[in-house]
Design a protein around this motif. Sequence first.
Motif, short mmCIF file in Angstrom:
data_model
loop_
_atom_site.label_atom_id
_atom_site.label_comp_id
_atom_site.label_asym_id
_atom_site.label_seq_id
_atom_site.Cartn_x
_atom_site.Cartn_y
_atom_site.Cartn_z
N LEU A 250 -5.57 -3.17 -0.33
CA LEU A 250 -6.68 -2.60 0.45
C LEU A 250 -7.59 -3.45 1.08
CD1 LEU A 250 -7.37 0.27 -2.21
CD2 LEU A 250 -6.64 0.64 -0.02
N LEU B 191 0.73 -1.38 -0.02
CA LEU B 191 -0.01 -0.10 0.08
C LEU B 191 0.91 1.10 0.09
CD1 LEU B 191 -2.96 -0.32 2.21
CD2 LEU B 191 -3.09 -0.16 -0.29
N PRO C 23 -0.89 3.03 -3.23
CA PRO C 23 -2.10 3.16 -2.39
C PRO C 23 -3.24 2.61 -3.03
CG PRO C 23 -0.75 5.25 -2.44
CD PRO C 23 -0.43 4.30 -3.64
N THR D 214 -5.79 -5.41 4.01
CA THR D 214 -5.35 -4.58 4.86
C THR D 214 -6.44 -4.22 5.92
OG1 THR D 214 -3.40 -3.82 3.96
CG2 THR D 214 -4.27 -2.25 5.76
#
Length: 215
Positions: A83, A73, A77, A86
């Motif tokens: 994503l 990430l 990002p 996490t």
Amino acid sequence: MTIRRSTLLLGLIIAAVLLMAATGLLFWKRLPDSAAAEAESRRARAAELVQRAVTASESGRAAAARSYYQQALQLDPENQQALLHTASALQQDGQLQQAAELLTRITTAPDTLLAKVRFLQATIALQEHRAVAAEQLFLEAAALDTDWPPPLRDLLPLYAVQQRSDQLLQTLARIESLRPLTPLELAMRLLSGAALVPEDMASVQLQNYLTANPA
């Protein structure tokens, strides 16, 4: 002579200015290409870290997997797998708001991945005691990936608690079309009061499961 010198000097100055302008233009033209190449390199490294995370997770190294996803990430990002996983880790830690915020960043993705996003959002909704929202999100997840049982499975407790026998039985039938029912699911069908199969047949199925797995 002086005029000729002045003319020559002026020509040299103009040539120098033009050369500097051309060099600057070439530099600025190359900047976007360089930035695009760097971004692509970061995405590639992030994808490699995601693959390492998958391998670590499959071998039971959850902490290492989580670290790899976080590193991915930082590089990219918008990496969807990073994503999602996490957010899942944050949800398991009880950091529900942070998990939900990460999930909102996954907007365009394959249906199978969006199904997992909706499923995790539904789980968060349940933890926040928002049963109506959770049900809708589970249904969306099931519609996005019709071959994936978990959203249907997690609808069952909602329907059982709310005594919604029709929805419970319909959901059990959909699950059974994908895989055999578990002993608990068979018990739910037996206790629903309107089994879709004869009671004696369902009882035999349940006994067989219990014999194979007394736990």
